[in-house]
Structure formats: structure tokens, C-alpha cells
Design an enzyme around this catalytic site. Structure first.
Site, mmCIF file in Angstrom:
data_model
loop_
_atom_site.group_PDB
_atom_site.id
_atom_site.type_symbol
_atom_site.label_atom_id
_atom_site.label_comp_id
_atom_site.label_asym_id
_atom_site.label_seq_id
_atom_site.Cartn_x
_atom_site.Cartn_y
_atom_site.Cartn_z
ATOM 1 C CD GLU A 269 10.301 4.297 -0.993
ATOM 2 O OE1 GLU A 269 11.001 3.416 -1.511
ATOM 3 O OE2 GLU A 269 9.392 4.034 -0.178
ATOM 4 C CG HIS B 274 11.218 4.323 6.705
ATOM 5 N ND1 HIS B 274 12.146 3.412 7.153
ATOM 6 C CD2 HIS B 274 10.842 3.891 5.463
ATOM 7 C CE1 HIS B 274 12.326 2.476 6.239
ATOM 8 N NE2 HIS B 274 11.545 2.739 5.199
ATOM 9 C CD GLU B 275 7.917 5.725 3.685
ATOM 10 O OE1 GLU B 275 8.558 5.647 2.613
ATOM 11 O OE2 GLU B 275 7.611 4.716 4.335
ATOM 12 C CG HIS C 260 12.893 5.527 1.224
ATOM 13 N ND1 HIS C 260 13.779 4.559 0.791
ATOM 14 C CD2 HIS C 260 11.955 4.882 1.964
ATOM 15 C CE1 HIS C 260 13.392 3.377 1.251
ATOM 16 N NE2 HIS C 260 12.297 3.540 1.970
ATOM 17 C CD GLU D 266 12.585 -0.032 2.147
ATOM 18 O OE1 GLU D 266 12.609 0.688 3.171
ATOM 19 O OE2 GLU D 266 11.873 0.228 1.171
ATOM 20 C CG ASP E 202 5.577 -6.921 -4.156
ATOM 21 O OD1 ASP E 202 5.467 -5.764 -3.720
ATOM 22 O OD2 ASP E 202 5.356 -7.234 -5.332
ATOM 23 C CE1 TYR F 95 11.177 -1.124 5.246
ATOM 24 C CE2 TYR F 95 11.326 -3.388 4.511
ATOM 25 C CZ TYR F 95 10.786 -2.130 4.391
ATOM 26 O OH TYR F 95 9.857 -1.880 3.417
#
Length: 644
Positions: free
Chosen positions: A306, A330-331, A334, A353, A409, A417
Site C-alpha cells: 500500500e 484492499h490496498e 490502506h 490489516e 513479518d 486480517y
């Protein structure tokens, strides 16, 4: 970002998180005011950064960079405009990873620059090296001259053969979670937001783009300048360079891609303008100027990233039927949840998320109907159930307790999510959209351009929704969603009549071998085919897979969402007719979500492991370092054998 639950190469192992100890279980006493203050203060820390933003903060970053495709490096300087917060602070501490620093200077009050002393601490495998700059004069600006490593974890350098057009090299960044420090020494924590400018030189045949004000009409001349006037966290710093052209979608949105891909991508993403309109109607104005999409080569390890003003997207969602454009939704989402209001550390990843997945689903419902939105929710929740089945309970909470250290990560698993979005849907259903939508819009306004921990959201929720509308939701229910494992038994359920028809068709085939009527399957979209395959038994007879292949041509499908379900089933079932297509798919695609299920399935048998190793040897040069690490981890674990 859209990605999978798999580990990054930099982590030696997944360190388990656990629920916040100071958060009471339902029925127990709440923490005292002093205890809560301690929790809130601690939650503002970020264990994944050496930076000391409570002492000094970067307000603006000015980059001067040269792109060298032959050396696979970026070189130049970073100049930081600083806000010295602690009157006793005389050091600037930056995060770095495998960066060579040539010189550090500080600006004096008279505008001249003096050399400053600097030192690197020993490198940590995950966090990189702590770069400490001595600044006894508390310089208002400090400049670091440096060169990146050819193996920088946040950059990928592609040869012409690895690109779509095969004409020139390509480079792109991936800064989230803590990879910005591998190509810029900086305060690499979402707690710090800064504006930036950049001047970048590159070969004249390479178009350079950044997460900034890219001009669609910019000349490709090897000399580029950028400005990002809105303050962003470091993980949203992005750069790309290659054979790129622009294709407009609206007057404020468009696609950058390699020439052969640009028209296809623009057609696939033609509804981007409508998506922006929907999000603005629900959650307030888009505050970033343009919204453009950069379609990267297939080696991009994620679905999307994003980066503000310039979403990075995988080409694997371009199927010709728009059934996977939820990734763009989705992006885009953001731009409100994540870019506008940001988590203060990766322990609070769900604030980015989970909110984004919820907004994404609302956009999809508005554009493509509730049926498609519900199907996507069901698919996500089915995946979450699989993840939770073998997960330790303490890893299924939304918010981790403060001071838990783990690879950042690894915090981006599907509970961040899907469980996060599910929680917000629970609130929406309890309060109604006429109440919840204005609340969410107010949340984005209230915390705009800030980075916050979970505790601040919970406090805001309590004050501005729970207490204003008593009797709808209790704080015990909120705490169960946020701080306790699993999914509460009072979570709302989503059903899909179209999936029920798919289930009936699959059962009929499994019971008597009767394939679904073509009149039915001809209308199925990607989500229905995904559900059809996901509902199959763990294994089938090879002849059964051959029958499905003859009817539906799953082997060799260009649809990655179908391939990532079909190929593991083929591997588990010993359907070796698909081996060649599996190898070709794994060599062509670098998106972890799509390829790792097949690598995991292959690694479970000796013959499968052999095919995985042979394929990986061919594919590795085109994989991103993050993907390479994921595959290497799976293969190494398989070669070690089962744990004793």
C-alpha cells in the site's frame, strides 16, 4: 499489504506472542489506573527498532540516490531534518542493515557542515546494525552518505530475462516490515512519521517511480525528483525503476506497468475510480493526491503493498474477469487504515490489516454485490480456521502483549486480517451501519497521520461507541476479541447460498462421479472454483483428478488462486501428470501466498522434495529475498526430518 502467513528468511524461528497480561479475562477485575498507564506507555515502544524517537525524531528526509543496475546498488545520501525532543540528547540512533556509510556530516547554525563521528554496533541477524551518530551540537540537519549492499533485503534487482518485456533490468523495493533500513539508514519504526523529497538518477531507459508525487507525463530522461508532503512511516518508503509506461484510468488514477502489461492492467482495474468514490463516501476524503498502481513483475513476493500514491501490485490478480480486484480494494483501503492511521509497532498489525480487510469487503459489496463480498468473507474465514487448527492458542490473539519480541513479518498472519475484520463486522452488526460507519470515519479523522497502539483504539472505542450506545456491546466482549485466543462463540456468521450450490455439486461428484452441469459451472467465478477445490478431501485418486482436469483444465491454469489450491491437492494425491505444470508455475510466480502451499506439500515426501529442490534451483534467481528465505526454510526443515 496482502500476503501469506509464512516466515521471512531473516527469522531463525517463529517466536510466539501472547495475550496482554494486564488485560483481564471476562469476569475478572479491571486493571488499576496506574497499571493501565504503564501498559499504554509500554505499548508505544517498538522492539524491532534501535531508534530513540522519544529523544530525537526525523521530521523530513531528503534523498539523493543513484540507481546502478550493474552493481545492484543505490548510492548517495540521506539528509534528516531533526526535532531534538530530549534536551540532554546528543546522539542520533538509526537503523541499518548491510549498508556501507562513507561519511556523516552535520549542519551548523551558520549553514556550514562539519564531519560527525559515527559507529556501527555488531549486526543482529534480524534487526541489522545500530548506527550511532554523535551530535554534540544537536545539529538541526544531519547527512549520511552511503551505499547499499547488492543483497539488500528490501530491494530486488531483476535481469531483463526476469521481466515481462525482456528488454531491460528492473528494480523495486519492499520496505515493510523492517526492510527500509536495508536501503536507507533511518529511524525504521512506524512510531516516526516524516515527509520526504528525493532526487534520483538512473539510466535514461529506466523510468523511476516512488511513493510520492509521480507525474504521469514525466519524461524518461534518467533524472527524477519526488516530493511526499504528507508524513509517512518508514515502511511506506518505496522506489522502483524499469521499463514502465503509464495508462490512465481516471484523471486522478492510473496504472504504471511494463508496456505489454499496461493496457491489460488498466482494463482489469477499470473500477478503481468507483472504489475511491465508495471509500470517500463511507470514510471521508482521500488525502494523498493521486492514486496510481504499479504492476510489478511476477517475482513480487506479496499480493500488494500500500505504498501511498503508488500501490505495488502483483500481476497474478490480472485474470481478465475482475474477480481478484479485491486486492486493489484492499490496498486502496490502506489509504485510510494504515497509511492515514498507522499501527505504532508490528504487535498492533491488526490495526492496519484488520481494518483494511473490513473496508475492502465494504468496497467489494458496494461495487460487486453482497454475494461476492460474502463469498470472500467465507473463503477468508475458512483459511483462518485451517490456520487456527494447529496454532498455539497464544498466537491467535489480535494484540500482543508489550515487550514481546518476534520477527515483525511473522506478525502478519491471517488472524490480523481476518479476525480483525470479523471483529469490526461484529461491531457493525451490533450497532448498525448508521452508527458504525460515522464512528469509523471519526476514528480515521481523529487519529489522521498518527501512529497508535491497540490500547489507544480500545480507549477511543470505549468512549466514542460503547459508552455512547449502551447495551449494545460490553468491554468484556471487546477484550475477548482483541486480547484472547481464537474466535468468540458470539461472532456473527456469514453464509453464502452460492457456496451451498457449489457444495451440493461437489458432493454429487464425490458420491457418484457426476460432474456439475455446465450450465451451472459456466457462471462460476474464481471464488466458487476456489471453494469447489478447497472442499475436496485431503487426497483423491489420480483418475479423479484426471477427470476434473479433462473437464476444467485446472492444470496449467493462469489463475493463481485456483493453482495454489489445485497443485497441493495434486501433490498430495500423487497426480504426477501435473508435475511439469507445477514446476513451471513455481518458476514463473514469486508471490509467496500462491507458491508456498505447493512447496509445503512437495516437501512432505522424498520424491516431492526432490522436485521442490530441482524447481527452486531454477526459480531462485527470479525470487525476491523474502520468498527465497521462505522456500529455503521449508526445504531445510524437510531435510532435517520430523522433530523428535
Amino acid at each position: 499489504m496482502r500476503l501469506s502467513i509464512l516466515t521471512l528468511c531473516l527469522a531463525a524461528a517463529l517466536a510466539a506472542g501472547c495475550s496482554r497480561e494486564s488485560t483481564p479475562a471476562p469476569g475478572t477485575a479491571a486493571p488499576s489506573a496506574d497499571q493501565q498507564a504503564t501498559v499504554n506507555a509500554t505499548a508505544e515502544t517498538d522492539e524491532q527498532s534501535y531508534a530513540e524517537p522519544d529523544k530525537v525524531r526525523t521530521k523530513d528526509l531528503a534523498l539523493e540516490l543513484k540507481v546502478d543496475f550493474d552493481a545492484k546498488t543505490l548510492s548517495g545520501s540521506a539528509t534528516y531534518t531533526l526535532d531534538w525532543l530530549d534536551p540532554n540528547a546528543t546522539e542520533l540512533v538509526l537503523d541499518s542493515r548491510a549498508i556501507t556509510v562513507d561519511k556523516v556530516v552535520g549542519e551548523r547554525a551558520d549553514g556550514k557542515w562539519d564531519d560527525l563521528k559515527f559507529s556501527f554496533a555488531p549486526a543482529d541477524e534480524l534487526l541489522g546494525s545500530k548506527l550511532t551518530i554523535e551530535a554534540p551540537q544537536r545539529n538541526p540537519r544531519i547527512r549520511v552518505s552511503y551505499t547499499t549492499s547488492p543483497d539488500a533485503s528490501g530491494l530486488q534487482w531483476l535481469t531483463p530475462a526476469m521481466t515481462e518485456g525482456k528488454k531491460g533490468p528492473f528494480m523495486f523495493s519492499q520496505s515493510q516490515q523492517i526492510h527500509a533500513r536495508s536501503w536507507v539508514p533511518l529511524q525504521d519504526t512506524p512510531r516516526v512519521r516524516f515527509t520526504y523529497t528525493a532526487h534520483v538518477t538512473a539510466p535514461k531507459d529506466a523510468m523511476v517511480l516512488m511513493s510520492a508525487d509521480n507525474d504521469p507525463k514525466a519524461a524518461r530522461d534518467g533524472d527524477y525528483s519526488f516530493t511526499m508532503p504528507q508524513p509517512i512511516p518508514s515502511y511506506l518508503l518505496a522506489i522502483a525503476a524499469g521499463d514502465l509506461v503509464f495508462q490512465p484510468i481516471t484523471d486522478k488514477a492510473g496504472v504504471w506497468a511494463e508496456p505489454a502489461m499496461a493496457p491489460k492492467a488498466a482494463a482489469e482495474f477499470a473500477d478503481t475510480g468507483r472504489m475511491i468514490d465508495t471509500a470517500e463516501r463511507l470514510y471521508g476524503p482521500y488525502r494523498w493526491g493521486r492514486y496510481d498502481i504499479l504492476v510489478l513483475p511476477p517475482s513480487f513476493p506479496y499480493g500488494g503493498m500500500e505504498n501511498p500514491r503508488l500501490t505495488f501490485a502483483t500481476p497474478t490478480v490480472i485474470t481478465g474477469d475482475k474477480t481478484l480486484v479485491s486486492l486493489i480494494a484492499h490496498e486502496l483501503a490502506h489509504s485510510w487504515s494504515g497509511n492515514l492511521v498507522t499501527f505504532s509497532s508490528s504487535k498492533d498489525a491488526w490495526l492496519n490489516e484488520g481494518f483494511t480487510s473490513y473496508v475492502e469487503n465494504r468496497i467489494i459489496e458496494d461495487l460487486f454485490g453482497k454475494e461476492q463480498a460474502d463469498m470472500e468473507s467465507v473463503i477468508s474465514r475458512n483459511e483462518l480456521a485451517v490456520e487456527f487448527k494447529d496454532a498455539k492458542p497464544e498466537t491467535t490473539v489480535l494484540a500482543l502483549k508489550p515487550e514481546t519480541i518476534r520477527n515483525p513479518d511473522d506478525s502478519l498472519t491471517s488472524q490480523q486480517y481476518t479476525k480483525g475484520a470479523w471483529f469490526l463486522q461484529f461491531l457493525e452488526q451490533r450497532f448498525g451501519r448508521d452508527v458504525f460507519d460515522p464512528f469509523l470515519k471519526g476514528y480515521f479523522d481523529h487519529f489522521s497521520f498518527q501512529s497508535i497502539p491497540t490500547a489507544k483504539f480500545v480507549d477511543y472505542l470505549k468512549t466514542n461507541l460503547i459508552e455512547k450506545h449502551p447495551g449494545k456491546v460490553t468491554m468484556q466482549e471487546v477484550e475477548q476479541w482483541v486480547y484472547e485466543p481464537g474466535i468468540p462463540d458470539f461472532a456473527p456468521k456469514t453464509v453464502s447460498p452460492r457456496f451451498e450450490a457449489v457444495d451440493t455439486a461437489r458432493k454429487a461428484w464425490l458420491d457418484n462421479g457426476t460432474l456439475p452441469d455446465k450450465a451451472l459451472t459456466s457462471k462460476w467465478i474464481t471464488q466458487e472454483w476456489v471453494h469447489f477445490i478447497e472442499g475436496m478431501p485431503e487426497t483423491l485418486k489420480p483418475e479423479q483428478l484426471a477427470a476434473l482436469d479433462a473437464a476444467y483444465h485446472f492444470t496449467g491454469t493462469p489463475n493463481g488462486e485456483i493453482a495454489q489450491r489445485w497443485y497441493p491437492l495434486a501433490v498430495r494425491s500423487g497426480y504426477h501428470q501435473a508435475d511439469a505444470a507445477i514446476s513451471a508455475f513455481l518458476q514463473k510466480i514469486g508471490r509467496r501466498k500462491l507458491i508456498m502451499p505447493t512447496y509445503n506439500a512437495l516437501a512432505k515426501t522424498p520424491e516431492g522434495l526432490k522436485l521442490a529442490e530441482e524447481t527452486f534451483a531454477k526459480a531462485k534467481p527470479g525470487y525476491h529475498p523474502i520468498t527465497t528465505g521462505s522456500v529455503e526454510s521449508v526445504i531445510a526443515k524437510a531435510k532435517q526430518g520430523p522433530a523428535k
